[in-house]
Design a protein around this motif. Structure first.
Motif, PDB file in Angstrom:
ATOM      1  N   SER A  70       0.810  -1.226   0.000  1.00 42.91           N
ATOM      2  CA  SER A  70       0.000   0.000   0.000  1.00 42.91           C
ATOM      3  C   SER A  70       0.840   1.271   0.000  1.00 42.91           C
ATOM      4  O   SER A  70       0.299   2.372   0.077  1.00 42.91           O
ATOM      5  CB  SER A  70      -0.967   0.001   1.192  1.00 42.91           C
ATOM      6  OG  SER A  70      -0.279  -0.054   2.412  1.00 42.91           O
ATOM      7  N   LYS A  71       2.161   1.136  -0.134  1.00 42.37           N
ATOM      8  CA  LYS A  71       2.986   2.322  -0.389  1.00 42.37           C
ATOM      9  C   LYS A  71       2.551   2.982  -1.700  1.00 42.37           C
ATOM     10  O   LYS A  71       2.658   4.195  -1.860  1.00 42.37           O
ATOM     11  CB  LYS A  71       4.464   1.932  -0.444  1.00 42.37           C
ATOM     12  CG  LYS A  71       5.425   3.130  -0.466  1.00 42.37           C
ATOM     13  CD  LYS A  71       6.876   2.683  -0.343  1.00 42.37           C
ATOM     14  CE  LYS A  71       7.807   3.873  -0.188  1.00 42.37           C
ATOM     15  NZ  LYS A  71       9.224   3.474   0.011  1.00 42.37           N
ATOM     16  N   LYS A  73      -0.406   3.467  -2.624  1.00 38.11           N
ATOM     17  CA  LYS A  73      -1.513   4.383  -2.325  1.00 38.11           C
ATOM     18  C   LYS A  73      -0.995   5.779  -1.981  1.00 38.11           C
ATOM     19  O   LYS A  73      -1.586   6.781  -2.387  1.00 38.11           O
ATOM     20  CB  LYS A  73      -2.339   3.819  -1.168  1.00 38.11           C
ATOM     21  CG  LYS A  73      -3.666   4.523  -0.947  1.00 38.11           C
ATOM     22  CD  LYS A  73      -4.639   4.240  -2.066  1.00 38.11           C
ATOM     23  CE  LYS A  73      -6.031   4.810  -1.760  1.00 38.11           C
ATOM     24  NZ  LYS A  73      -6.938   4.665  -2.917  1.00 38.11           N
ATOM     25  N   LEU A  74       0.109   5.843  -1.258  1.00 38.30           N
ATOM     26  CA  LEU A  74       0.704   7.142  -0.940  1.00 38.30           C
ATOM     27  C   LEU A  74       1.217   7.831  -2.197  1.00 38.30           C
ATOM     28  O   LEU A  74       1.114   9.049  -2.333  1.00 38.30           O
ATOM     29  CB  LEU A  74       1.841   6.981   0.066  1.00 38.30           C
ATOM     30  CG  LEU A  74       1.453   6.658   1.507  1.00 38.30           C
ATOM     31  CD1 LEU A  74       2.704   6.562   2.363  1.00 38.30           C
ATOM     32  CD2 LEU A  74       0.509   7.707   2.068  1.00 38.30           C
ATOM     33  N   GLU A  77      -1.887   9.210  -3.940  1.00 43.49           N
ATOM     34  CA  GLU A  77      -2.502  10.328  -3.221  1.00 43.49           C
ATOM     35  C   GLU A  77      -1.649  11.589  -3.260  1.00 43.49           C
ATOM     36  O   GLU A  77      -2.172  12.703  -3.249  1.00 43.49           O
ATOM     37  CB  GLU A  77      -2.776   9.922  -1.770  1.00 43.49           C
ATOM     38  CG  GLU A  77      -3.879   8.880  -1.636  1.00 43.49           C
ATOM     39  CD  GLU A  77      -4.000   8.329  -0.227  1.00 43.49           C
ATOM     40  OE1 GLU A  77      -3.116   8.629   0.619  1.00 43.49           O
ATOM     41  OE2 GLU A  77      -4.981   7.595   0.032  1.00 43.49           O
ATOM     42  N   PHE A 195       3.076  -0.264   5.468  1.00 42.79           N
ATOM     43  CA  PHE A 195       2.421   0.982   5.079  1.00 42.79           C
ATOM     44  C   PHE A 195       0.935   1.036   5.406  1.00 42.79           C
ATOM     45  O   PHE A 195       0.361   2.122   5.471  1.00 42.79           O
ATOM     46  CB  PHE A 195       2.689   1.293   3.595  1.00 42.79           C
ATOM     47  CG  PHE A 195       3.965   2.061   3.405  1.00 42.79           C
ATOM     48  CD1 PHE A 195       3.964   3.441   3.377  1.00 42.79           C
ATOM     49  CD2 PHE A 195       5.168   1.396   3.299  1.00 42.79           C
ATOM     50  CE1 PHE A 195       5.141   4.159   3.237  1.00 42.79           C
ATOM     51  CE2 PHE A 195       6.359   2.096   3.164  1.00 42.79           C
ATOM     52  CZ  PHE A 195       6.344   3.489   3.134  1.00 42.79           C
ATOM     53  N   SER A 196       0.313  -0.095   5.615  1.00 45.32           N
ATOM     54  CA  SER A 196      -1.071  -0.030   6.092  1.00 45.32           C
ATOM     55  C   SER A 196      -1.113   0.587   7.486  1.00 45.32           C
ATOM     56  O   SER A 196      -1.998   1.399   7.797  1.00 45.32           O
ATOM     57  CB  SER A 196      -1.700  -1.426   6.105  1.00 45.32           C
ATOM     58  OG  SER A 196      -1.856  -1.911   4.789  1.00 45.32           O
ATOM     59  N   ARG A 199      -0.125   4.424   7.107  1.00 47.58           N
ATOM     60  CA  ARG A 199      -1.239   5.236   6.618  1.00 47.58           C
ATOM     61  C   ARG A 199      -2.292   5.422   7.695  1.00 47.58           C
ATOM     62  O   ARG A 199      -2.912   6.480   7.801  1.00 47.58           O
ATOM     63  CB  ARG A 199      -1.833   4.597   5.365  1.00 47.58           C
ATOM     64  CG  ARG A 199      -0.894   4.659   4.154  1.00 47.58           C
ATOM     65  CD  ARG A 199      -1.361   3.838   2.967  1.00 47.58           C
ATOM     66  NE  ARG A 199      -2.718   4.166   2.600  1.00 47.58           N
ATOM     67  CZ  ARG A 199      -3.727   3.306   2.624  1.00 47.58           C
ATOM     68  NH1 ARG A 199      -3.537   2.054   3.023  1.00 47.58           N
ATOM     69  NH2 ARG A 199      -4.931   3.689   2.275  1.00 47.58           N
ATOM     70  N   LEU A 209      -0.389  14.981   3.596  1.00 50.59           N
ATOM     71  CA  LEU A 209       0.804  14.466   2.932  1.00 50.59           C
ATOM     72  C   LEU A 209       1.657  15.579   2.352  1.00 50.59           C
ATOM     73  O   LEU A 209       2.873  15.440   2.215  1.00 50.59           O
ATOM     74  CB  LEU A 209       0.413  13.484   1.829  1.00 50.59           C
ATOM     75  CG  LEU A 209      -0.186  12.150   2.284  1.00 50.59           C
ATOM     76  CD1 LEU A 209      -0.639  11.333   1.081  1.00 50.59           C
ATOM     77  CD2 LEU A 209       0.816  11.356   3.119  1.00 50.59           C
TER      78      LEU A 209
END
Length: 354
Positions: A70-71, A73-74, A77, A195-196, A199, A209
């Motif tokens: 889920s890195k 996702k950053l 975003e 990363f979950s 986040r 961010l």
């Protein structure tokens, strides 16, 4: 009966021309990863690699695949896409080098709901940079546009790499024993695990961010969290080729220390870690405090500042450390191999500097 209007693939959300445009954008990036054994051209149905041209005599092939979790996702975003490809390569090639294998080639899989050729090219630029750093040729990949499966600008990445090692150089070596020394090589930060939880902590703290990172105010929080995973291939290969008698290596990824260290140990052995000597980067101190996250959870979720473990005999520890320093590493002696009859195989002394 009126005939229906004809529909096209593009009207269904898949733009073949955008895919072709992206391929043209990335061709120079891919060519820059050429190495002996591969010309790093793309466009065929499969990538080719010539082991003989790469100089191997009696090779064992080693394969690894991974993603960045889920890195991604950053990256989506924050609209920062140029480093996530480095992570993708690192997570694969670091798993190859722990078996003594030189990465030979890499392939990527990039899936998105709507293809943006500019974003795709940024991602592949990072992949190509990671490949150059690892000495691997980028010989192919796949781009998939799947509206309905991925929402908005979301995308996901997967990587696959193959390396080779001469049969007598395969790691771990037989003979890992109680009393062996454990050296640690520093990480660049979070790398691509946990990363979950990261986040979740950022969301609970109500942080933007785009705002300054609480632990590194000179850059944004997104930039700090997206610092790419270190690639350990070149320094370790340099040390091995210089004759450093390394017995085993362990890549500290998902599962942290408790889950990754036993993977390279014979039955009946464990590792005693001295937490007091581990250099903990500020990002981990912030996560532990802001979460809050207990030390045991930190050790099982994150690398806490050590991305690669090197196991050596006590009598050769100084020589191996010197070889690693000659390859621009700063190894830290963080523990030793111990006998363990039952129970946990990774024991700790002291405390992390959280």
């Amino acid at each position: 009966m009126a005939s229906k209007k004809q529909v096209t693939y593009a009207e269904a959300g898949v733009d073949i021309e955008a895919g072709n445009a992206m391929v043209e954008k990335i061709k120079p990036l891919v060519r820059a990863t050429r190495r002996p054994g591969a010309d790093a051209e793309i466009g065929g149905f499969g990538g080719l690699f010539d082991l003989k041209a790469a100089g191997f005599r009696d090779p064992i092939l080693v394969a690894a695949n991974d993603g960045v979790g889920s890195k991604v996702k950053l990256a989506v975003e924050s609209n920062i896409h140029h480093t996530i490809g480095i992570d993708l390569v690192a997570m694969c090639v670091n798993d190859l080098i722990v078996q003594g294998a030189e990465p030979l080639f890499f392939l990527d899989y990039y899936a998105t709901g709507r293809l943006d050729p500019a974003v795709g090219a940024e991602i592949v630029a990072g992949i190509a940079e990671g490949c150059r750093e690892a000495g691997a040729a980028l010989i192919g990949g796949e781009t998939a546009e799947m509206p309905g499966l991925y929402a908005g600008r979301d995308y996901d990445l997967a990587g696959f790499s193959v390396g080779a090692v001469e049969r007598d150089g395969l790691l771990p070596k037989p003979g890992v024993a109680a009393g062996d020394v454990v050296l640690g090589l520093s990480s660049s930060g979070l790398h691509s695990n946990g990363f979950s939880l990261v986040r979740r902590i950022v969301a609970d703290a109500g942080l933007s961010l785009g705002g300054p990172a609480p632990f590194a105010s000179q850059i944004s929080l997104a930039e700090a969290l997206l610092i790419p995973t270190r690639i350990y291939v070149r320094p370790i290969l340099q040390a091995l080729r210089a004759g450093a008698p390394i017995k085993a290596l362990a890549h500290i990824t998902g599962g942290g220390f408790p889950d990754n260290l036993p993977r390279v140990l014979p039955e009946g052995l464990g590792i005693s870690l001295d937490l007091d000597v581990i250099p903990v980067p500020p990002v981990f101190r912030w996560l532990a405090a802001e979460g809050p996250v207990a030390e045991a959870e930190m050790l099982r979720t994150f690398n806490c500042g050590i991305g690669m473990i090197v196991i050596v005999a006590a009598e050769t520890a100084d020589a191996v450390a010197a070889a690693l320093r000659g390859a621009s590493e700063e190894p830290v002696r963080i523990g030793e191999v111990i006998s363990v009859a039952s129970g946990p195989r990774v024991l700790t002394n002291g405390r992390l500097a959280l």
